[in-house]
Design an enzyme around this catalytic site. Structure first.
Site, short mmCIF file in Angstrom:
data_model
loop_
_atom_site.label_atom_id
_atom_site.label_comp_id
_atom_site.label_asym_id
_atom_site.label_seq_id
_atom_site.Cartn_x
_atom_site.Cartn_y
_atom_site.Cartn_z
N SER A 258 0.92 -1.16 0.05
CA SER A 258 0.13 0.16 0.07
C SER A 258 0.84 1.23 -0.15
O SER A 258 2.02 1.36 0.05
CB SER A 258 -0.78 -0.08 1.13
OG SER A 258 -0.25 0.48 2.56
N LYS A 259 0.26 2.38 -0.11
CA LYS A 259 0.90 3.60 -0.29
C LYS A 259 1.68 3.75 0.97
O LYS A 259 3.03 4.38 0.66
CB LYS A 259 -0.14 4.72 -0.29
CG LYS A 259 0.23 6.02 -0.96
CD LYS A 259 -0.90 7.07 -1.09
CE LYS A 259 -0.14 8.35 -1.66
NZ LYS A 259 -1.43 9.36 -1.90
N ARG A 260 1.60 3.80 2.14
CA ARG A 260 2.27 3.82 3.08
C ARG A 260 3.68 2.98 3.13
O ARG A 260 4.50 3.39 3.99
CB ARG A 260 1.45 3.71 4.34
CG ARG A 260 1.22 2.23 4.79
CD ARG A 260 -0.07 2.09 5.82
NE ARG A 260 -0.66 0.63 5.60
CZ ARG A 260 -0.20 -0.39 6.19
NH1 ARG A 260 1.03 -0.51 6.82
NH2 ARG A 260 -0.82 -1.41 5.73
N GLY A 262 5.54 2.95 0.81
CA GLY A 262 6.52 3.66 -0.22
C GLY A 262 6.91 2.59 -1.26
O GLY A 262 6.62 1.33 -1.12
N GLU A 265 3.94 3.68 -5.75
CA GLU A 265 3.36 4.62 -6.79
C GLU A 265 4.29 4.55 -8.05
O GLU A 265 5.49 4.51 -7.79
CB GLU A 265 3.33 5.94 -6.12
CG GLU A 265 2.37 6.33 -4.96
CD GLU A 265 2.40 7.59 -4.61
OE1 GLU A 265 2.28 8.57 -5.49
OE2 GLU A 265 2.34 7.81 -3.22
#
Length: 494
Positions: A258-260, A262, A265
């Site tokens: 997930s985005k957290r 790192g 993206e």
RNA sequence: GGCCCCAUCGUCUAGUCCGGUUAGGACGCAGGGCUCUCAUCCCUGAAGCAGGAGUUCAAAUCUCCUUGGGGUCACCA
């Protein structure tokens, strides 16, 4: 399904960035479409009102563009099955809704959110954490329900799931998959405001867009049962469904990426300058394989397409392996034509403040730098570090200072070499030929000589090829650093 | 917790459907070669069938259980 044209879709919601997992779903769909001469559709699921919709959209478009996953139909390219924004598809839901009301495949539910939330909370505390709608309003007499609807009482519409019963479908990747209806609730299809919920909208969109194969992440597996039930209530043909494995976060973390964590993206990779083809290869290799031994050469996109088969997609989730991405990307760069590689690193050098033409080597500098960087970097943002010493007076590393001091006769031969240097710095090869002659004449070991000169020019014991360094520095600067180093070697402080 | 999905080197995987291989490859790691260092490149090596039953002459492969991992349970998408 046999002879009809393959149509697949990628349906992201604009969240502000393109997630790696989403990109991989897009890639698998794209590969599938290209492999089967089909159509790759981009549909934006933007019904959840977004704040910076324009910006969020740009992230999706830009990400797909960078990856080279061009949609055949979508917001930008149009097509015969639009609109391609879910938010503009409202009118297309009316017919299906009317049909379900007529066939009584759905029924009005007057339960308030509060009642539902309360029931859920109760059951959760008791021990059974999952609570399914109890069919309270399904049991209402038809006449009463109709009267309350007519009276304008707020209500949603729920799918009347056959009870008892079971639903199964043949997943393209997992094979036969079944769920008992006792474990599926009568889900809401239409909200109190009349708009369709996700599962309903997706079914209608996919049907109207003539999607033949739905390829998406495993996180949608349980949704699929609900959607199959909706297709059946509508009497529509169910597209083939395939659920690809999920990407899990790298080692220290657990759970899906997930985005957290790192590195989730796409933009991060684009900004760091990974090779897009290499990135695509890496992405494809997560949870998918050729079915044959992996090659050590860059894999062209065409080969990916030619070999793509969902049968080779793995069922198990995969933890991502960033170092493998580096290796693949680096491999792609090494295989690139030098001139092309030079063009690619140029902007990254400038961004670091290292404009190549600033160097004495002038117009030839970029090509020289590229030669130094090509075998040494895996992504473009690493390029500036390869030649930092050429643009900045290097702070000598301790071991290089030590080498200068300990190399026998260094002070003398460094000084002499500076005096003996050719007037014109043409090519690295010429400088090397001269240096070989110089060391032979003076009976110096070339290795020891090179070590000292390297320390003198770059302040380090590790650097690009020595004479590339000298050429980049130019004659004056080379002489200056040589003499400076000679003083250090002689025992003087810098 | 209910339900669903999954399980081969540290990681990604081939092999599993149609049981019989020295269980193959890639990344990473270790060693060596090439070499002006580093890197590239080349060679070599260590490293795996989660556990337990069962079926069978024979199980990574088929069955069941255990354990472990993941997903999902909204008038979000």
């Amino acid at each position: 399904m046999v002879s009809e044209k393959v149509r697949v879709r990628f349906a992201p919601s604009p969240t502000g960035y393109l997630h790696i997992g989403s990109a991989r779903t897009a890639l698998f769909n794209w590969l599938f479409a290209r492999r089967h001469g089909g159509v790759f559709v981009l549909r934006i699921e933007d019904t959840d009102e977004q704040r910076n919709k324009t910006e969020a959209l740009a992230a999706i478009f830009e990400g797909l563009r960078w990856l080279g996953l061009d949609p055949d139909e979508g917001p930008e390219q149009g097509g015969d099955y639009g609109p391609y924004f879910q938010s503009e598809r409202g009118p297309t839901y009316a017919a299906a809704t009317a049909q379900l009301k007529r066939s009584e495949g759905i029924y009005p539910c007057f339960c308030t959110k509060e009642r539902l939330a309360q029931r859920r909370a109760q059951r959760g505390a008791g021990g059974d954490a999952s609570w399914h709608y109890d069919g309270h309003c399904r049991a209402l007499p038809a006449a009463e329900a109709a009267a309350r609807v007519a009276a304008g009482e707020p209500h949603t519409w729920r799918l009347k799931i056959p009870r008892p019963g079971a639903t199964s479908f043949n997943d393209l990747i997992h094979g036969p998959t079944t769920v008992d209806h006792a474990d599926v609730e009568d889900l809401i299809l239409l909200r109190a405001d009349g708009t369709p919920t996700y599962n309903f909208a997706v079914v209608i969109d996919d049907h109207l867009m003539a999607i033949t194969h739905v390829i998406r992440g495993q996180d949608h597996l349980t949704n699929t049962f609900k959607q199959v039930l909706i297709y059946e209530a509508l009497g529509w043909t169910i597209p083939a469904m395939g659920h690809i494995s999920l990407i899990l976060a790298p080692p220290p973390h657990t759970g899906k990426l997930s985005k957290r964590h790192g590195g989730a993206e796409i933009k991060e990779y684009q900004d760091k300058g990974y090779d897009p083809d290499g990135f695509v290869t890496w992405l494809a290799m997560i949870g998918w394989s050729f079915g044959k031994d992996e090659e050590k050469e860059p894999i062209p996109r065409e080969e990916l397409i030619a070999n793509f088969d969902l049968a080779n997609a793995g069922k198990a989730n995969a933890r991502m392996n960033p170092s493998k991405l580096d290796a693949i990307s680096g491999r792609h760069f090494r295989a690139a034509p030098p001139a092309e590689f030079a063009r690619k690193i140029d902007p990254y050098l400038r961004a670091a403040g290292f404009a190549p033409e600033r160097l004495p080597a002038g117009d030839g500098a970029l090509a020289l730098i590229a030669e130094c960087a090509q075998p040494r970097i895996d992504y473009l943002a690493q390029a500036p570090e390869v030649v930092r010493w050429a643009f900045e007076d290097p702070a000598p590393e301790p071991d290089s200072v030590k080498a200068l001091a300990e190399t026998e006769g260094a002070a003398a031969f460094l000084e002499a070499y500076a005096e003996d240097l050719p007037l014109e710095f043409t090519a690295p090869e010429d400088l090397e030929a001269h240096a070989r002659g110089f060391t032979t004449t003076r009976a110096l070991k070339f290795g020891a000589f090179a070590k000292a000169v390297r320390a003198a020019l770059t302040g380090s014991l590790r650097s690009p090829p020595l004479f590339h360094c000298a050429c980049l520095l130019g004659r004056d600067e080379t002489v200056r650093r040589l003499k400076h180093a000679a003083r250090i070697a002689a025992g003087g402080k810098a």
